[in-house]
Design a protein around this motif. Structure first.
Motif, PDB file in Angstrom:
ATOM      1  N   GLY A  55      43.627  49.187  47.706  1.00 19.92           N
ATOM      2  CA  GLY A  55      43.243  50.043  46.581  1.00 19.92           C
ATOM      3  C   GLY A  55      42.827  49.211  45.380  1.00 19.92           C
ATOM      4  N   PHE A  56      43.560  48.123  45.168  1.00 16.44           N
ATOM      5  CA  PHE A  56      43.238  47.208  44.068  1.00 16.44           C
ATOM      6  C   PHE A  56      41.816  46.677  44.218  1.00 16.44           C
ATOM      7  CE2 PHE A  56      42.969  42.720  42.860  1.00 16.44           C
ATOM      8  CZ  PHE A  56      43.211  42.805  41.498  1.00 16.44           C
ATOM      9  N   TRP A  57      41.488  46.224  45.428  1.00 14.43           N
ATOM     10  CA  TRP A  57      40.152  45.662  45.650  1.00 14.43           C
ATOM     11  C   TRP A  57      39.076  46.720  45.476  1.00 14.43           C
ATOM     12  CZ3 TRP A  57      39.318  40.969  44.878  1.00 14.43           C
ATOM     13  CH2 TRP A  57      40.209  39.971  45.289  1.00 14.43           C
ATOM     14  N   PHE A  58      39.335  47.902  46.019  1.00 15.07           N
ATOM     15  CA  PHE A  58      38.358  48.986  45.846  1.00 15.07           C
ATOM     16  C   PHE A  58      38.124  49.227  44.361  1.00 15.07           C
ATOM     17  CE2 PHE A  58      39.278  50.812  50.238  1.00 15.07           C
ATOM     18  CZ  PHE A  58      38.031  50.457  50.712  1.00 15.07           C
ATOM     19  N   GLY A  59      39.216  49.273  43.595  1.00 18.98           N
ATOM     20  CA  GLY A  59      39.113  49.534  42.161  1.00 18.98           C
ATOM     21  C   GLY A  59      38.353  48.428  41.443  1.00 18.98           C
ATOM     22  N   VAL A  60      38.765  47.185  41.685  1.00 17.41           N
ATOM     23  CA  VAL A  60      38.145  46.059  40.986  1.00 17.41           C
ATOM     24  C   VAL A  60      36.664  45.930  41.344  1.00 17.41           C
ATOM     25  CG1 VAL A  60      38.055  43.549  40.910  1.00 17.41           C
ATOM     26  CG2 VAL A  60      40.221  44.705  40.584  1.00 17.41           C
ATOM     27  N   LEU A  61      36.365  46.041  42.646  1.00 11.89           N
ATOM     28  CA  LEU A  61      34.965  45.916  43.060  1.00 11.89           C
ATOM     29  C   LEU A  61      34.142  47.080  42.522  1.00 11.89           C
ATOM     30  CD1 LEU A  61      35.416  44.631  46.717  1.00 11.89           C
ATOM     31  CD2 LEU A  61      34.636  43.344  44.732  1.00 11.89           C
ATOM     32  N   GLY A  62      34.725  48.281  42.558  1.00 11.91           N
ATOM     33  CA  GLY A  62      34.043  49.448  41.995  1.00 11.91           C
ATOM     34  C   GLY A  62      33.775  49.247  40.516  1.00 11.91           C
ATOM     35  N   GLY A  63      34.775  48.763  39.791  1.00 14.86           N
ATOM     36  CA  GLY A  63      34.624  48.516  38.352  1.00 14.86           C
ATOM     37  C   GLY A  63      33.587  47.438  38.086  1.00 14.86           C
ATOM     38  N   PHE A  64      33.590  46.415  38.935  1.00 14.75           N
ATOM     39  CA  PHE A  64      32.631  45.322  38.774  1.00 14.75           C
ATOM     40  C   PHE A  64      31.195  45.830  38.919  1.00 14.75           C
ATOM     41  CE2 PHE A  64      29.963  42.081  40.820  1.00 14.75           C
ATOM     42  CZ  PHE A  64      29.980  41.099  39.841  1.00 14.75           C
ATOM     43  N   PHE A  65      30.966  46.595  39.975  1.00 16.56           N
ATOM     44  CA  PHE A  65      29.604  47.083  40.200  1.00 16.56           C
ATOM     45  C   PHE A  65      29.211  48.143  39.171  1.00 16.56           C
ATOM     46  CE2 PHE A  65      30.232  45.116  44.396  1.00 16.56           C
ATOM     47  CZ  PHE A  65      29.093  44.322  44.393  1.00 16.56           C
ATOM     48  N   ALA A  66      30.195  48.895  38.694  1.00 20.90           N
ATOM     49  CA  ALA A  66      29.909  49.861  37.627  1.00 20.90           C
ATOM     50  C   ALA A  66      29.459  49.118  36.370  1.00 20.90           C
ATOM     51  CB  ALA A  66      31.147  50.708  37.336  1.00 20.90           C
ATOM     52  N   SER A  67      30.185  48.028  36.030  1.00 19.46           N
ATOM     53  CA  SER A  67      29.800  47.231  34.863  1.00 19.46           C
ATOM     54  C   SER A  67      28.401  46.658  35.043  1.00 19.46           C
ATOM     55  CB  SER A  67      30.786  46.081  34.647  1.00 19.46           C
ATOM     56  OG  SER A  67      32.083  46.562  34.528  1.00 19.46           O
ATOM     57  N   LEU A  68      28.150  46.183  36.268  1.00 20.76           N
ATOM     58  CA  LEU A  68      26.844  45.615  36.567  1.00 20.76           C
ATOM     59  C   LEU A  68      25.750  46.665  36.380  1.00 20.76           C
ATOM     60  CD1 LEU A  68      26.176  42.738  37.576  1.00 20.76           C
ATOM     61  CD2 LEU A  68      25.820  43.752  39.837  1.00 20.76           C
ATOM     62  N   CYS A  69      26.010  47.864  36.898  1.00 13.74           N
ATOM     63  CA  CYS A  69      25.070  48.977  36.760  1.00 13.74           C
ATOM     64  C   CYS A  69      24.754  49.220  35.293  1.00 13.74           C
ATOM     65  CB  CYS A  69      25.682  50.264  37.315  1.00 13.74           C
ATOM     66  SG  CYS A  69      25.353  50.533  39.034  1.00 13.74           S
ATOM     67  N   ILE A  70      25.810  49.265  34.470  1.00 11.48           N
ATOM     68  CA  ILE A  70      25.632  49.575  33.049  1.00 11.48           C
ATOM     69  C   ILE A  70      24.831  48.470  32.363  1.00 11.48           C
ATOM     70  CG2 ILE A  70      26.883  49.793  30.872  1.00 11.48           C
ATOM     71  CD1 ILE A  70      29.087  51.191  32.619  1.00 11.48           C
ATOM     72  N   LEU A  71      25.154  47.205  32.707  1.00  9.98           N
ATOM     73  CA  LEU A  71      24.426  46.086  32.103  1.00  9.98           C
ATOM     74  C   LEU A  71      22.952  46.145  32.472  1.00  9.98           C
ATOM     75  CD1 LEU A  71      26.954  43.138  32.544  1.00  9.98           C
ATOM     76  CD2 LEU A  71      26.330  44.321  30.440  1.00  9.98           C
ATOM     77  N   PHE A 105      41.574  41.639  51.343  1.00 10.64           N
ATOM     78  CA  PHE A 105      40.159  41.475  51.038  1.00 10.64           C
ATOM     79  C   PHE A 105      39.371  41.212  52.322  1.00 10.64           C
ATOM     80  CE2 PHE A 105      36.430  39.009  49.753  1.00 10.64           C
ATOM     81  CZ  PHE A 105      35.893  39.879  48.821  1.00 10.64           C
ATOM     82  N   MET A 106      39.943  40.355  53.189  1.00 12.17           N
ATOM     83  CA  MET A 106      39.260  40.045  54.444  1.00 12.17           C
ATOM     84  C   MET A 106      39.094  41.306  55.299  1.00 12.17           C
ATOM     85  SD  MET A 106      38.487  37.128  53.855  1.00 12.17           S
ATOM     86  CE  MET A 106      37.520  36.835  55.329  1.00 12.17           C
ATOM     87  N   ARG A 107      40.063  42.194  55.173  1.00 12.48           N
ATOM     88  CA  ARG A 107      39.991  43.436  55.940  1.00 12.48           C
ATOM     89  C   ARG A 107      38.801  44.278  55.470  1.00 12.48           C
ATOM     90  NH1 ARG A 107      43.394  45.833  59.487  1.00 12.48           N
ATOM     91  NH2 ARG A 107      44.863  44.119  59.338  1.00 12.48           N
TER      92      ARG A 107
END
Lengths: 223, 335
Positions: free
Chosen positions: B259-275, B45-47
């Motif tokens: 890859g996990f972080w990219f996925g989770v953060l992408g999913g988080f912002f996607a959810s935010l977008c939808i909300l 994550f720090m990277r």
């Protein structure tokens, strides 16, 4: 660690024969030099011991075990028992000295307190205890080489391999580095140093193995 | 070391049976394992934080790619819930002749409720019809201005059969039978409209599925490519780690977490977008819904769906990274 080469040959796919019929026996706790012109096969011999490459003929026994019987998965565990120092020290430039030295411990999953203790002990041995927070670029060539040595010994390896460790250092620093290897040898580590600095090798008064065009032409003496 | 009968055994043995005391593969400890994973999780994550611009761009591309099918899913969900309600109300409405007496209408109502294929009949008198009309349409003033109630008696006939493609023809037959009654001026079956809607809906569903598959593949490629570049930029590090005895799994791990972080953060912002988007359209949508029927609640991403979205996107991230890393790390070998 005890090393035995039995008529070992290495032929590259290009047809070039880097080693042929090389035999020697390195006892547990012994120190020896490996000399020869560049291209004589010194590096290839080191790589076979690290299992970076595999021999095409003959046998290499490490503590009585034929390296050919080790699976791909066993290679990392073999390498953890061997410390290596290269001429182009291979330090990570974006990591501090501490982190560079800690790498072999991190890789084998040692616990953090243990790591700090071991790293400082290793840095102390090479006289760089006050430089742990530095980045490699801020160090001199000799200091960088000593960081490499600290990294090679931090895991308390049973075999220490050095490929031209004094390649681009001045004679005084070279002698210091060689003395370091001698100290490790004194506590029971088997040491093999590849070097083409014949004068320095002769002064060290250890067994000398000489390669010429992939063949062992001299074993013993002081060069 | 003279043991030779079992070569493989001897090999393993010789690795263990040495004087050193640092851990090898044979000394597995759960705490060590979790510590390593935890460290890698934070380090990776720090990277990402270390290269903010590149990371944010990758995350946003993933978020946008995921919010599209996610948004369409929410839209579909709302349309579906609207049609579900309509389906319950699916009726045959009988408009009786205006000059019909109440008793005649009641008699028809009783006759029809006795019919086997009819579940119930709701009798709506002229007055009830007027009240209902005033309440729901906002035409109170116009209605009160009229000299007399212009509405006919209405019977809402609820057939036993529910509406779907297979029952449509028999429902239409029922409608025709009811329309033929002498008291009935006009019979209306709303199933046809429902039928069309159902078709449109299943088309929409397939469209969303196809689009989702395409966009998931796109996210896989984005993550894969990003990880491939990350591996390439850390080539020297990979080599040094191999040299000091890192296992392939150890080398792979930080990239998988990336890859996990990219996925989770992408999913988080996607959810935010939808909300945010559904909040943004909620006011006009609710006004629109109010015009047609009450009791319908606009639906958005709920907690379960957010968790599902994060899980799926995390999985896509790890999977994309895994493909890229496996293909790529093998090409980085010491020599």
């Amino acid at each position: 660690m005890e090393i035995e080469f039995q008529r070992v040959g290495k032929k590259y796919e290009s047809g070039q024969e880097a080693l042929s019929q090389v035999s020697f026996h390195l006892q547990q706790g012994e120190m020896a030099f490996l000399t020869g012109h560049s291209g004589a096969g010194k590096s290839t011999l080191m790589k076979l011991m690290m299992m970076i490459e595999r021999q095409t003929s003959g046998q290499i026994l490490v503590d009585g075990v034929d390296l050919r019987t080790l699976s791909r998965r066993a290679i990392p565990h073999h390498r953890r028992r061997v410390g290596v120092v290269f001429q182009n020290h291979q330090l990570l430039l974006d990591r501090s000295v501490f982190h560079n030295v800690a790498l072999p411990l991190l890789v084998s999953g040692a616990d953090p307190q243990q790591i700090a203790k071991r790293v400082r002990a290793a840095l102390d041995k090479v006289g760089l205890l006050d430089k742990e927070k530095y980045y490699p670029m801020a160090l001199s060539g000799g200091e960088q080489q000593r960081v490499g040595i600290a990294r090679a010994v931090v895991n308390k390896p049973q075999l220490l391999l050095a490929d031209e460790p004094t390649g681009n250092l001045d004679p005084k620093l070279s002698a210091e580095i060689m003395n370091l290897f001698q100290e490790f040898n004194r506590v029971g580590v088997t040491v093999l140093v590849a070097s083409h600095d014949l004068a320095l090798v002769a002064r060290m008064r250890h067994r000398v193995l000489t390669l010429n065009q992939g063949r062992m032409v001299n074993d013993g003496g002081f060069g | 070391m003279a043991q030779k009968p079992n070569q493989r055994g001897a090999t393993r043995e010789s690795i263990k049976a040495t004087k050193h005391n640092w851990p090898t593969r044979t000394s597995f400890s759960p705490s060590k394992y979790f510590r390593q994973h935890q460290t890698t999780l934070t380090e990776s994550f720090m990277r990402l934080v270390h290269y903010p611009l590149a990371s944010v761009m990758t995350v946003m591309v993933i978020a946008i790619a995921l919010s599209l099918p996610g948004g369409l899913y929410v839209l579909l969900k709302n349309v579906q819930s609207v049609t579900d309600q309509w389906e319950q109300q699916s009726v045959i409405t009988l408009y009786l002749f205006p000059n019909l007496e109440d008793t005649q209408a009641l008699a028809l109502s009783h006759r029809l409720s006795a019919q086997a294929d009819i579940a119930s009949v709701e009798y709506i008198s002229k007055e009830e019809g007027l009240r209902y009309f005033e309440r729901s349409s906002g035409y109170e003033q116009i209605m009160s201005a009229l000299p007399e109630n212009p509405l006919p008696i209405v019977l809402r006939v609820i057939p036993r059969q529910t509406v779907d493609i297979t029952t449509l023809s028999s429902l239409q037959a029922l409608r025709n039978q009811l329309a033929a009654q002498k008291e009935v001026e006009y019979a209306e079956l709303d199933a046809q409209w429902l039928q069309r809607l159902a078709n449109i809906l299943s088309f929409g569903q397939r469209f969303v599925y196809a689009l989702s598959v395409l966009l998931v593949v796109a996210v896989l490629l984005i993550v894969g490519n990003t990880i491939r570049m990350a591996v390439e930029s850390r080539r020297d590090e990979v080599l040094v780690m191999k040299l000091v005895g890192a296992t392939d799994a150890y080398i792979r791990r930080p990239f998988l977490y990336m890859g996990f972080w990219f996925g989770v953060l992408g999913g988080f912002f996607a959810s935010l977008c939808i909300l945010v988007l559904s909040w943004w359209v909620s006011a006009p949508a609710e006004r629109l819904i109010d015009l047609y029927q009450s009791g319908f609640q606009l639906q958005t991403f709920n907690a379960d769906e957010i968790i599902l979205c994060l899980t799926i996107s995390a999985f896509i991230g790890v999977f994309g990274a895994w493909i890229a890393v496996n293909r790529h790390i093998a090409t980085i070998e010491l020599q």
